[in-house]
Write a protein that holds these residues in place. Structure first.
Motif, PDB file in Angstrom:
ATOM      1  N   LYS A 170       0.821  -1.201   0.000  1.00 32.24           N
ATOM      2  CA  LYS A 170       0.000   0.000   0.000  1.00 32.24           C
ATOM      3  C   LYS A 170       0.859   1.257   0.000  1.00 32.24           C
ATOM      4  O   LYS A 170       2.002   1.245   0.437  1.00 32.24           O
ATOM      5  CB  LYS A 170      -0.916   0.010   1.230  1.00 32.24           C
ATOM      6  CG  LYS A 170      -1.964  -1.100   1.237  1.00 32.24           C
ATOM      7  CD  LYS A 170      -2.868  -0.991   2.458  1.00 32.24           C
ATOM      8  CE  LYS A 170      -3.921  -2.085   2.455  1.00 32.24           C
ATOM      9  NZ  LYS A 170      -4.807  -1.998   3.637  1.00 32.24           N
ATOM     10  N   LEU A 171       0.259   2.325  -0.488  1.00 27.75           N
ATOM     11  CA  LEU A 171       0.933   3.616  -0.464  1.00 27.75           C
ATOM     12  C   LEU A 171       0.861   4.194   0.939  1.00 27.75           C
ATOM     13  O   LEU A 171      -0.189   4.152   1.586  1.00 27.75           O
ATOM     14  CB  LEU A 171       0.273   4.573  -1.448  1.00 27.75           C
ATOM     15  CG  LEU A 171       0.959   5.934  -1.626  1.00 27.75           C
ATOM     16  CD1 LEU A 171       2.225   5.776  -2.448  1.00 27.75           C
ATOM     17  CD2 LEU A 171       0.012   6.919  -2.303  1.00 27.75           C
ATOM     18  N   ARG A 172       1.968   4.740   1.407  1.00 28.13           N
ATOM     19  CA  ARG A 172       1.997   5.414   2.703  1.00 28.13           C
ATOM     20  C   ARG A 172       1.954   6.925   2.457  1.00 28.13           C
ATOM     21  O   ARG A 172       2.855   7.480   1.841  1.00 28.13           O
ATOM     22  CB  ARG A 172       3.263   5.035   3.476  1.00 28.13           C
ATOM     23  CG  ARG A 172       3.289   3.583   3.904  1.00 28.13           C
ATOM     24  CD  ARG A 172       4.620   3.243   4.566  1.00 28.13           C
ATOM     25  NE  ARG A 172       4.613   1.889   5.077  1.00 28.13           N
ATOM     26  CZ  ARG A 172       4.866   0.810   4.354  1.00 28.13           C
ATOM     27  NH1 ARG A 172       5.144   0.934   3.072  1.00 28.13           N
ATOM     28  NH2 ARG A 172       4.839  -0.393   4.904  1.00 28.13           N
ATOM     29  N   VAL A 173       0.895   7.531   2.925  1.00 31.39           N
ATOM     30  CA  VAL A 173       0.687   8.961   2.707  1.00 31.39           C
ATOM     31  C   VAL A 173       0.813   9.695   4.038  1.00 31.39           C
ATOM     32  O   VAL A 173       0.154   9.338   5.014  1.00 31.39           O
ATOM     33  CB  VAL A 173      -0.701   9.238   2.094  1.00 31.39           C
ATOM     34  CG1 VAL A 173      -0.879  10.730   1.834  1.00 31.39           C
ATOM     35  CG2 VAL A 173      -0.896   8.435   0.809  1.00 31.39           C
ATOM     36  N   THR A 174       1.674  10.692   4.066  1.00 29.86           N
ATOM     37  CA  THR A 174       1.763  11.576   5.228  1.00 29.86           C
ATOM     38  C   THR A 174       1.107  12.905   4.862  1.00 29.86           C
ATOM     39  O   THR A 174       1.475  13.526   3.860  1.00 29.86           O
ATOM     40  CB  THR A 174       3.224  11.825   5.639  1.00 29.86           C
ATOM     41  OG1 THR A 174       3.828  10.589   6.010  1.00 29.86           O
ATOM     42  CG2 THR A 174       3.292  12.780   6.818  1.00 29.86           C
ATOM     43  N   VAL A 175       0.121  13.303   5.639  1.00 26.10           N
ATOM     44  CA  VAL A 175      -0.513  14.608   5.461  1.00 26.10           C
ATOM     45  C   VAL A 175       0.004  15.495   6.586  1.00 26.10           C
ATOM     46  O   VAL A 175      -0.232  15.216   7.765  1.00 26.10           O
ATOM     47  CB  VAL A 175      -2.044  14.505   5.483  1.00 26.10           C
ATOM     48  CG1 VAL A 175      -2.664  15.879   5.246  1.00 26.10           C
ATOM     49  CG2 VAL A 175      -2.532  13.513   4.428  1.00 26.10           C
ATOM     50  N   LEU A 176       0.706  16.542   6.224  1.00 25.48           N
ATOM     51  CA  LEU A 176       1.416  17.386   7.186  1.00 25.48           C
ATOM     52  C   LEU A 176       0.843  18.788   7.198  1.00 25.48           C
ATOM     53  O   LEU A 176       0.836  19.474   6.164  1.00 25.48           O
ATOM     54  CB  LEU A 176       2.906  17.436   6.819  1.00 25.48           C
ATOM     55  CG  LEU A 176       3.782  18.402   7.599  1.00 25.48           C
ATOM     56  CD1 LEU A 176       4.097  17.831   8.978  1.00 25.48           C
ATOM     57  CD2 LEU A 176       5.071  18.683   6.835  1.00 25.48           C
ATOM     58  N   SER A 177       0.341  19.246   8.336  1.00 25.63           N
ATOM     59  CA  SER A 177      -0.056  20.649   8.452  1.00 25.63           C
ATOM     60  C   SER A 177       1.153  21.462   8.888  1.00 25.63           C
ATOM     61  O   SER A 177       2.038  20.962   9.584  1.00 25.63           O
ATOM     62  CB  SER A 177      -1.204  20.813   9.449  1.00 25.63           C
ATOM     63  OG  SER A 177      -0.755  20.640  10.784  1.00 25.63           O
ATOM     64  N   PHE A 178       1.200  22.727   8.465  1.00 20.37           N
ATOM     65  CA  PHE A 178       2.339  23.582   8.818  1.00 20.37           C
ATOM     66  C   PHE A 178       1.930  25.038   8.767  1.00 20.37           C
ATOM     67  O   PHE A 178       0.884  25.397   8.198  1.00 20.37           O
ATOM     68  CB  PHE A 178       3.519  23.330   7.873  1.00 20.37           C
ATOM     69  CG  PHE A 178       3.315  23.860   6.470  1.00 20.37           C
ATOM     70  CD1 PHE A 178       3.805  25.107   6.100  1.00 20.37           C
ATOM     71  CD2 PHE A 178       2.621  23.117   5.524  1.00 20.37           C
ATOM     72  CE1 PHE A 178       3.625  25.601   4.821  1.00 20.37           C
ATOM     73  CE2 PHE A 178       2.418  23.605   4.234  1.00 20.37           C
ATOM     74  CZ  PHE A 178       2.924  24.852   3.891  1.00 20.37           C
ATOM     75  N   GLY A 179       2.760  25.893   9.350  1.00 23.43           N
ATOM     76  CA  GLY A 179       2.571  27.329   9.287  1.00 23.43           C
ATOM     77  C   GLY A 179       3.572  27.956   8.339  1.00 23.43           C
ATOM     78  O   GLY A 179       4.771  27.714   8.449  1.00 23.43           O
ATOM     79  N   PHE A 180       3.088  28.734   7.391  1.00 21.31           N
ATOM     80  CA  PHE A 180       3.983  29.365   6.426  1.00 21.31           C
ATOM     81  C   PHE A 180       5.028  30.242   7.113  1.00 21.31           C
ATOM     82  O   PHE A 180       6.151  30.368   6.631  1.00 21.31           O
ATOM     83  CB  PHE A 180       3.180  30.201   5.422  1.00 21.31           C
ATOM     84  CG  PHE A 180       2.610  29.406   4.289  1.00 21.31           C
ATOM     85  CD1 PHE A 180       3.369  29.126   3.169  1.00 21.31           C
ATOM     86  CD2 PHE A 180       1.306  28.930   4.343  1.00 21.31           C
ATOM     87  CE1 PHE A 180       2.852  28.390   2.118  1.00 21.31           C
ATOM     88  CE2 PHE A 180       0.770  28.197   3.302  1.00 21.31           C
ATOM     89  CZ  PHE A 180       1.539  27.918   2.180  1.00 21.31           C
TER      90      PHE A 180
END
Length: 293
Positions: A170-180
């Motif tokens: 399976k594909l491993r997806v990381t969804v990362l939130s960040f501050g510009f």
């Protein structure tokens, strides 16, 4: 059984390379903790021999990780040829660790070690020579990890995230939130900007919370354009994800940003991650800058 089927049935082979000071040893230690048989500073010409010996002594299911770097000298140029699936009998994953020159210089100076390509010049000269040597490998890597902003624990977490499960289909997806305002993640495959949505920071009752709180998330997703964005963006990511799998890529990193990485990006990253997971991919949602303010 054909070679492709043999490779799929065998244990994983992870090849770690990258810039001096970017964390190769840390990554190797984590893989060892995950049960991999690890070989450091391996000349690429010996890669097939190592795989054969491990297969004979520990079985073809034993995961293997090797660290290859510029210390391999003239052998280094043969790495890509030796990573060919039919050469090792295993499907190899090439991991490239990188960091900015400023960070690498700081780390090397702290360790009080010269760069292997420095010669009689400056440390920075050695790094620039190394980047030139590794340029093609970086472009061919299955997974690039920028360690500039990572500490040891965060890097080991990234390695565990990528290789801590036996399920490699399976594909491993990381969804990362960040501050510009804290900088854009340079190792992201996709970057989405949530600053087109109204900021809950300016709503007094929502300001103390963050995007994981139900009231904040509801506010963000109820603003004009939010659901339309999700309905349009997630299918694009899912289409790319399927293409990645067809091409043998098993990692995707999606960055979702807002001003401070507290409200909008967090709420939208959570929802993007949830929707992608519904497609059957392995998803991990990380909030880089949450709590930083």
């Amino acid at each position: 059984m054909d070679p492709d089927q043999d490779a799929a049935a065998a244990g994983p082979l992870v090849v770690i390379t990258g810039m001096t000071g970017a964390g190769r040893s840390t990554a190797a230690k984590e893989l060892e903790d995950l049960g991999y048989y690890v070989v450091d500073n391996l000349p690429p010409s010996l890669l097939r021999d190592v795989v054969r010996l491990v297969d004979e002594n520990r079985g073809t299911g034993q995961p293997i990780a090797v660290v290859v770097d510029v210390r391999s000298g003239s052998f280094f140029g043969s790495l890509q040829a030796n990573l060919a699936q039919r050469a090792t009998g295993r499907r190899a994953t090439l991991v490239f660790l990188d960091a900015t020159d400023e960070i690498l210089v700081r780390r090397q100076e702290a360790a009080r070690r010269p760069h292997p390509l420095q010669g009689g010049g400056r440390l920075l000269d050695g790094l620039q020579r190394e980047r030139a040597v590794l340029a093609d490998l970086r472009g061919a890597a299955d997974l690039v990890i920028d360690t500039s902003g990572l500490n040891v624990h965060q890097l080991t977490d990234r390695i565990a995230e990528a290789f801590g499960t036996a399920d490699t289909t399976k594909l491993r997806v990381t969804v990362l939130s960040f501050g510009f305002k804290y900088g854009i993640p340079v190792d992201a495959d996709f970057i989405a900007d949530m600053r087109f949505l109204p900021n809950p920071h300016w709503v007094p009752e929502l300001r103390p919370g963050n995007g994981r709180d139900a009231d904040v998330a509801a506010y963000v997703r109820s603003r004009a354009g939010a659901e339309e964005f999700l309905d349009g963006y997630v299918p694009v990511l899912e289409g790319v994800a399927e293409g990645y799998l067809r091409e043998g890529k098993r990692f995707m990193r999606v960055a979702v940003g807002c001003t401070g990485g507290k409200h909008r990006s967090v709420a939208m990253a959570e929802e993007i991650g949830r929707r992608i997971a519904e497609s059957g991919h392995i998803v991990r949602t990380v909030h880089r800058d949450l709590g930083r303010e």
